[in-house]
Design a protein around this motif. Sequence first.
Motif, mmCIF file in Angstrom:
data_model
loop_
_atom_site.group_PDB
_atom_site.id
_atom_site.type_symbol
_atom_site.label_atom_id
_atom_site.label_comp_id
_atom_site.label_asym_id
_atom_site.label_seq_id
_atom_site.Cartn_x
_atom_site.Cartn_y
_atom_site.Cartn_z
ATOM 1 N N UNK A 104 1.916 -27.237 46.645
ATOM 2 C CA UNK A 104 2.243 -26.830 45.434
ATOM 3 C C UNK A 104 4.082 -26.385 45.281
ATOM 4 N N UNK A 105 4.576 -25.658 46.736
ATOM 5 C CA UNK A 105 5.746 -24.973 47.476
ATOM 6 C C UNK A 105 6.586 -26.081 47.269
ATOM 7 N N UNK A 124 -1.451 -11.286 50.359
ATOM 8 C CA UNK A 124 -1.075 -11.619 49.562
ATOM 9 C C UNK A 124 -1.341 -12.423 48.399
ATOM 10 N N UNK A 155 -1.246 -16.507 48.567
ATOM 11 C CA UNK A 155 -0.076 -18.159 48.234
ATOM 12 C C UNK A 155 -0.582 -19.112 47.610
ATOM 13 N N UNK A 156 0.254 -19.830 47.192
ATOM 14 C CA UNK A 156 0.356 -21.039 46.295
ATOM 15 C C UNK A 156 0.018 -22.031 47.607
ATOM 16 N N UNK A 190 7.968 -28.011 43.789
ATOM 17 C CA UNK A 190 8.918 -27.217 43.393
ATOM 18 C C UNK A 190 10.066 -26.517 44.463
#
Lengths: 136, 692
Positions: free
Chosen positions: B595-596, B588, B590-591, B599
């Motif tokens: 960034x994660x 998938x 993924x960021x 957040x």
Amino acid sequence: MHPLGLYLTSFSYQEIEKKLRMAKSTSSDAQMLIRSLRTAYAATPTNLKIIDLYVVYAIVTAVIQVVYMGVVGSFPFNSFLSGVLSCVGTAVLAVCLRIQVNKENKEFKDLPPERAYADFILCNLVLHLVIMNFLG
Amino acid sequence: MARNLRLLGFLALIYASLSISGAAVIRPINEAHQSAALELFVPINGSFGSLEETYEALKTFQILGVEKGAEISHATCPVVVEKLGSSLSTSKDLFHALRVNSILGCQIDSRTFEDVASKLQALIKDANSLLDFHYAVGGLLYIKDQGINVILSDADGTFHSIKALSQSDGRWRYDSNSAESSTYAAGIALETIAGVVSLADRKLDQSKIGIVKNDIVKLFDSIKSYDDGTLYFDEKHVDASEYKGPLSTSASVVRGVTAFATVASGRLNIPSDKMLGLAKFFLSIGIPGSTKDLFNQIESLSCLKNNRVSIPLILSLPSTVLSLTSKDQLKVEVTTVFGSAAPPLTVSLVQAFHSDSKDTPVLENQELQFDSENTIHYLDIIPLKLDVGKYTLIFEISLHDPENVNTYATGGRTSLMSFVTGSIKIDKAEIGILESGAGGSETLQKLDLSRDSTLSLSANHLQKLRLSFQLITPLGHNFKPHQVFLKLRHETNVEHIFVMESSARQFKITLDFLGFVERFYYLSGKYKIELTVGDAAMENSFLRALGHIELDLPEPPEKAAHPPPQPVDPYLRFGPKQEISHIFRAPEKRPPKELSLAFLALTLLPFVGFLIGLMRLGVNLKGFPSSTVPAAFSMLFHAGIAAVLSLYVLFWLKLDLFTTLKALGFLGVLLVFVGHRTLSYHASTTAKLKSS
């Protein structure tokens, strides 16, 4: 000038004037409203304020997670759901607690706040057990 | 490579056809049995397991003349002594111990033997099954062999008890309760009766001996035979529980009969052919694969070697293949079953049949000469004018001394198979392409079939291929081998095999390609030509590549059959397999990590805001109980909540649901108790405040 035209003109003048007045009163009304709200809220007992603060805190956290999902995408969807539902769920439980603790509510007059608090704790623990299980 | 393999297969075929006929040949016991015995009977720490197995090993070694006693006796003698001295030993244990001792000669004093003898005597009195008698009587016999004076007190009674178990057909029952009679038991019974006779204090009644002799004759009426003339005993009713197989059964009978013949006065009326047939049965087994079978084979042959009925003499060919090229002699050995020399005798070749003409003998009444140095009877085959081929030879033995005729079993005429091989001459080999019409010009090439050639021919579908040659035996006769094949192989490995027939002194084949167009699947192009000539009696069998022929065949019509798919080369199976490519789910999106993390920090901000808000509201801990016990409960309450939450974290990180729920159960009970105490304390203080 046509009488009807005069009438119309005078009407439109009146309308404009009325609108101007209304606009002025709306902003002052809003100010008044907020002011009255603040004064009314200042009378709220502190323990209810704490619960409100807690609800706001939970909702803001949920919103941040939703924003993150909007930016990045919902790949670990169960994790996202767990995070948001954890916040929303605890906020809902806090609202329930607030309803039961509030002295104004005659419905829960016989219920001691300690009992309500115990319910709140128990429900939170069950909620988070489910959340942890779903977190993956 | 492929051709070599094919040649190898071809040679293997010839070899197989030779070895099949060789397998039926009976040879006396030789060194191969010695090495087989050494391989099968392997002592572990100087012992063979049970005393029975030890006896089988030692007896086999003793008969074959292998010296093994010293290293075995070191480990086995203590066991023998212990068994003989023990009061718990059964008659079977004593029997096996005494048997082993009879070979090893352990240090046992005569008192022990006497004790054992009296014990066995007592056992005989109470015995009621055949095996009880067998073990006890056998044991007493071995004690007697050690020089101890043993006399069976009630020989007549014992004899009657054993005889009572016999059946009318010469078989015996194991005990009076069993309904089934057994040939194996008959052998044991005869051996036991022989023991009773030799242990008796006075001679048994001759009429009793005569009855047993009759039983033996009846028993030999039930002997069975194989096609090759070997005879054996087997059980009439194959009972799964007590079935022993032909080898054990025959061995048991031979043991019993020879033992009985040794002690009984007078001759046993058994035809000598049957003794010879039994000997051939044991020899035809070759080298058995199991210890039990080897012991049975060797022991019964040793019984037959010196028996009083008739001693079998084995006539055998050291070599069943006689080559005319190397001027082999027809050699015949006549020996006892263990390969020792026979008494003076003459062997004559009564008749010899060629495999093609089974009715008219090619030879008659040839007496073999005797080479006393090698104890071999021989005959030169060159003057006999024997041509190549497969022969059935019929021999007859005549003993010089007429007294020996009753002692030895020669079995009348003995029929044996033999191959006479020789080099076949190939003559007048020609190959060529003929025109289809009559009177076409014949352009035949001479061909040398003694080596591969590289012919290059070409033909179309209107022409013919002709190949012819002659095969002549060393004596100038025509020779017809088993296999004469012509093979055409296309470049695409499509093969066509033609059998060449012999006609008028020569092998000839004419391939009219017009008739073969369909069979050749209209495949034009280069065909390799191979010629195979092979026979078991032909020393120069060959597979020759003759070259190739370029065929020009018409275009195939639409409905023509396609050539069959060629079989896949079997060696490809061992080659590398096709690589398997796996399809995995794409990971998938993924960021980025930053960034994660940002957040994550952002989600912590509201908590900071919450704390600041709490401070601005002026929250304090004044409500916390001040007295000791409620304070402790209160602290426990909060610690409990913290514990549950950290348990959840552990659940998320590594625990499974069951462990978590178990721990949660305990924590929950604690928390409910403590929470109830704390909160009820709070409620009571609030109530007090209100009332005051």
